[in-house]
Motif scaffolding. Structure first.
Motif, PDB file in Angstrom:
ATOM      1  N   THR A   1      35.826  94.097  -4.254  1.00  0.00           N
ATOM      2  CA  THR A   1      35.036  93.239  -3.370  1.00  0.00           C
ATOM      3  C   THR A   1      35.667  93.169  -1.993  1.00  0.00           C
ATOM      4  OG1 THR A   1      36.236  91.304  -4.148  1.00  0.00           O
ATOM      5  CG2 THR A   1      34.144  91.782  -5.225  1.00  0.00           C
ATOM      6  N   GLN A   2      34.846  92.930  -1.022  1.00  0.00           N
ATOM      7  CA  GLN A   2      35.294  92.822   0.364  1.00  0.00           C
ATOM      8  C   GLN A   2      35.958  91.466   0.594  1.00  0.00           C
ATOM      9  OE1 GLN A   2      32.695  94.297   3.621  1.00  0.00           O
ATOM     10  NE2 GLN A   2      32.490  92.116   4.031  1.00  0.00           N
ATOM     11  N   GLN A   3      37.009  91.453   1.405  1.00  0.00           N
ATOM     12  CA  GLN A   3      37.702  90.229   1.794  1.00  0.00           C
ATOM     13  C   GLN A   3      37.503  90.024   3.297  1.00  0.00           C
ATOM     14  OE1 GLN A   3      39.505  88.904  -0.986  1.00  0.00           O
ATOM     15  NE2 GLN A   3      38.567  90.650  -1.994  1.00  0.00           N
ATOM     16  N   ASN A   4      37.680  88.810   3.763  1.00  0.00           N
ATOM     17  CA  ASN A   4      37.687  88.521   5.200  1.00  0.00           C
ATOM     18  C   ASN A   4      39.104  88.200   5.611  1.00  0.00           C
ATOM     19  OD1 ASN A   4      35.169  88.775   6.438  1.00  0.00           O
ATOM     20  ND2 ASN A   4      34.461  86.848   5.591  1.00  0.00           N
ATOM     21  N   ILE A   5      39.546  88.768   6.721  1.00  0.00           N
ATOM     22  CA  ILE A   5      40.868  88.445   7.247  1.00  0.00           C
ATOM     23  C   ILE A   5      40.673  87.677   8.551  1.00  0.00           C
ATOM     24  CG2 ILE A   5      41.117  90.616   8.514  1.00  0.00           C
ATOM     25  CD1 ILE A   5      44.112  90.557   7.741  1.00  0.00           C
ATOM     26  N   MET A   6      41.508  86.651   8.741  1.00  0.00           N
ATOM     27  CA  MET A   6      41.454  85.845   9.955  1.00  0.00           C
ATOM     28  C   MET A   6      42.881  85.659  10.455  1.00  0.00           C
ATOM     29  SD  MET A   6      40.267  81.869  10.494  1.00  0.00           S
ATOM     30  CE  MET A   6      38.508  82.127  10.393  1.00  0.00           C
ATOM     31  N   GLY A   7      43.081  85.951  11.728  1.00  0.00           N
ATOM     32  CA  GLY A   7      44.376  85.709  12.342  1.00  0.00           C
ATOM     33  C   GLY A   7      44.450  84.274  12.816  1.00  0.00           C
ATOM     34  N   VAL A   8      45.523  83.575  12.455  1.00  0.00           N
ATOM     35  CA  VAL A   8      45.697  82.186  12.864  1.00  0.00           C
ATOM     36  C   VAL A   8      47.030  82.042  13.588  1.00  0.00           C
ATOM     37  CG1 VAL A   8      44.263  81.316  10.981  1.00  0.00           C
ATOM     38  CG2 VAL A   8      46.729  81.481  10.654  1.00  0.00           C
ATOM     39  N   SER A   9      47.100  81.069  14.498  1.00  0.00           N
ATOM     40  CA  SER A   9      48.346  80.883  15.225  1.00  0.00           C
ATOM     41  C   SER A   9      48.629  79.412  15.440  1.00  0.00           C
ATOM     42  CB  SER A   9      48.301  81.609  16.565  1.00  0.00           C
ATOM     43  OG  SER A   9      47.358  81.013  17.419  1.00  0.00           O
ATOM     44  N   ASP A  10      49.832  79.185  15.941  1.00  0.00           N
ATOM     45  CA  ASP A  10      50.298  77.848  16.272  1.00  0.00           C
ATOM     46  C   ASP A  10      50.175  76.929  15.054  1.00  0.00           C
ATOM     47  OD1 ASP A  10      50.933  78.488  19.035  1.00  0.00           O
ATOM     48  OD2 ASP A  10      48.768  78.671  19.293  1.00  0.00           O
ATOM     49  N   ASP A  11      49.564  75.781  15.214  1.00  0.00           N
ATOM     50  CA  ASP A  11      49.505  74.800  14.131  1.00  0.00           C
ATOM     51  C   ASP A  11      48.161  74.828  13.401  1.00  0.00           C
ATOM     52  OD1 ASP A  11      52.105  73.813  14.501  1.00  0.00           O
ATOM     53  OD2 ASP A  11      51.446  72.567  16.162  1.00  0.00           O
ATOM     54  N   PHE A  12      47.647  76.007  13.102  1.00  0.00           N
ATOM     55  CA  PHE A  12      46.330  76.134  12.468  1.00  0.00           C
ATOM     56  C   PHE A  12      46.219  75.279  11.202  1.00  0.00           C
ATOM     57  CE2 PHE A  12      43.404  78.012   9.407  1.00  0.00           C
ATOM     58  CZ  PHE A  12      42.240  78.084  10.159  1.00  0.00           C
ATOM     59  N   PHE A  13      47.234  75.333  10.349  1.00  0.00           N
ATOM     60  CA  PHE A  13      47.143  74.601   9.080  1.00  0.00           C
ATOM     61  C   PHE A  13      47.391  73.099   9.239  1.00  0.00           C
ATOM     62  CE2 PHE A  13      47.784  78.985   7.577  1.00  0.00           C
ATOM     63  CZ  PHE A  13      46.641  79.093   6.796  1.00  0.00           C
ATOM     64  N   GLU A  14      47.841  72.666  10.427  1.00  0.00           N
ATOM     65  CA  GLU A  14      47.891  71.236  10.730  1.00  0.00           C
ATOM     66  C   GLU A  14      46.480  70.748  11.089  1.00  0.00           C
ATOM     67  OE1 GLU A  14      50.508  69.121  10.544  1.00  0.00           O
ATOM     68  OE2 GLU A  14      51.741  70.763   9.775  1.00  0.00           O
ATOM     69  N   PHE A  15      45.725  71.591  11.777  1.00  0.00           N
ATOM     70  CA  PHE A  15      44.348  71.262  12.146  1.00  0.00           C
ATOM     71  C   PHE A  15      43.409  71.424  10.959  1.00  0.00           C
ATOM     72  CE2 PHE A  15      46.157  71.636  16.249  1.00  0.00           C
ATOM     73  CZ  PHE A  15      45.310  71.052  17.170  1.00  0.00           C
ATOM     74  N   HIS A  16      43.730  72.368  10.095  1.00  0.00           N
ATOM     75  CA  HIS A  16      42.882  72.676   8.932  1.00  0.00           C
ATOM     76  C   HIS A  16      43.764  72.647   7.686  1.00  0.00           C
ATOM     77  CE1 HIS A  16      39.732  73.969  11.719  1.00  0.00           C
ATOM     78  NE2 HIS A  16      40.716  74.493  12.414  1.00  0.00           N
ATOM     79  N   PRO A  17      44.077  71.459   7.194  1.00  0.00           N
ATOM     80  CA  PRO A  17      45.008  71.344   6.066  1.00  0.00           C
ATOM     81  C   PRO A  17      44.350  71.708   4.733  1.00  0.00           C
ATOM     82  CG  PRO A  17      44.253  69.174   6.710  1.00  0.00           C
ATOM     83  CD  PRO A  17      43.645  70.149   7.677  1.00  0.00           C
TER      84      PRO A  17
END
Length: 196
Positions: free
Chosen positions: A38-54
């Motif tokens: 199956t196909q996957q999606n890749i997303m590049g994240v930076s800085d405090d991405f997981f603080e904004f999107h926990p």
């Protein structure tokens, strides 16, 4: 005693557009490369991405900006199951375009209407933003978010404009003409939040 040089008055996060990719895993016994069906999606994240999107961690950790190993990734649970048939995959490796990534963590796939309207149903892989260009993927920013104090009118907006290269100390006080040339839309969400 801490140094004030390392203190920031604002925090930010960014995310690239999602790019569909084929993922492979090398069989440790046979050495054979197996491609995920199956196909996957890749997303590049930076800085405090997981603080904004926990996103809720199922196992492992998020990826952070200061990491030395830039080839670590966070998988959502759908990607973990489709690639490895498990969500307990911390430290396991997979490949995208001959680049090997190590799994840092697995997060629960977001399950709400807003997310499902914006993001496609494909499983998600989150990697460090700066690695996208290195492996030949689209590094176009989809979203740049910032939390900035706004003690005086337009202070926060001017910080963001300066980040995008607009000199807010120029003679014209109205930066709307320069702002209209930016390839982005700046949205002020201050009024959505109260002090509490």
């Amino acid at each position: 005693q801490s140094s004030s040089e390392d203190v920031s008055v604002w925090t930010k996060a960014s995310a690239s557009v999602m790019t569909p990719v084929k993922v492979s895993v090398q069989d440790e016994y046979t050495g054979k490369t197996n491609y995920c069906q199956t196909q996957q999606n890749i997303m590049g994240v930076s800085d405090d991405f997981f603080e904004f999107h926990p996103l809720e961690l199922i196992s492992g950790n998020y990826i952070y900006p200061g990491e030395i190993n830039r080839r670590r990734a966070v998988l959502d649970e759908n990607a973990a199951w489709q690639i490895f048939s498990s969500s307990d995959v911390i430290g396991m490796e997979f490949q995208i375009y001959n680049t090997v990534f190590e799994v840092a963590g697995v997060v629960r796939a977001e399950d709400n209407k807003v997310v499902s309207d914006v993001y496609p149903a494909f499983p998600m892989i989150y990697v460090h933003y700066d690695i996208l260009e290195e492996i030949g993927l689209d590094s176009f920013l989809m979203c740049y978010e910032a939390v900035v104090p706004d003690p005086v009118s337009n202070y926060a907006k001017n910080i963001i404009l300066e980040f995008f290269g607009i000199n807010t100390m120029a003679e014209a006080e109205d930066n709307s003409e320069q702002e209209s040339t930016l390839p982005v839309i700046i949205v002020d969400n201050t009024n959505r939040y109260s002090v509490s």
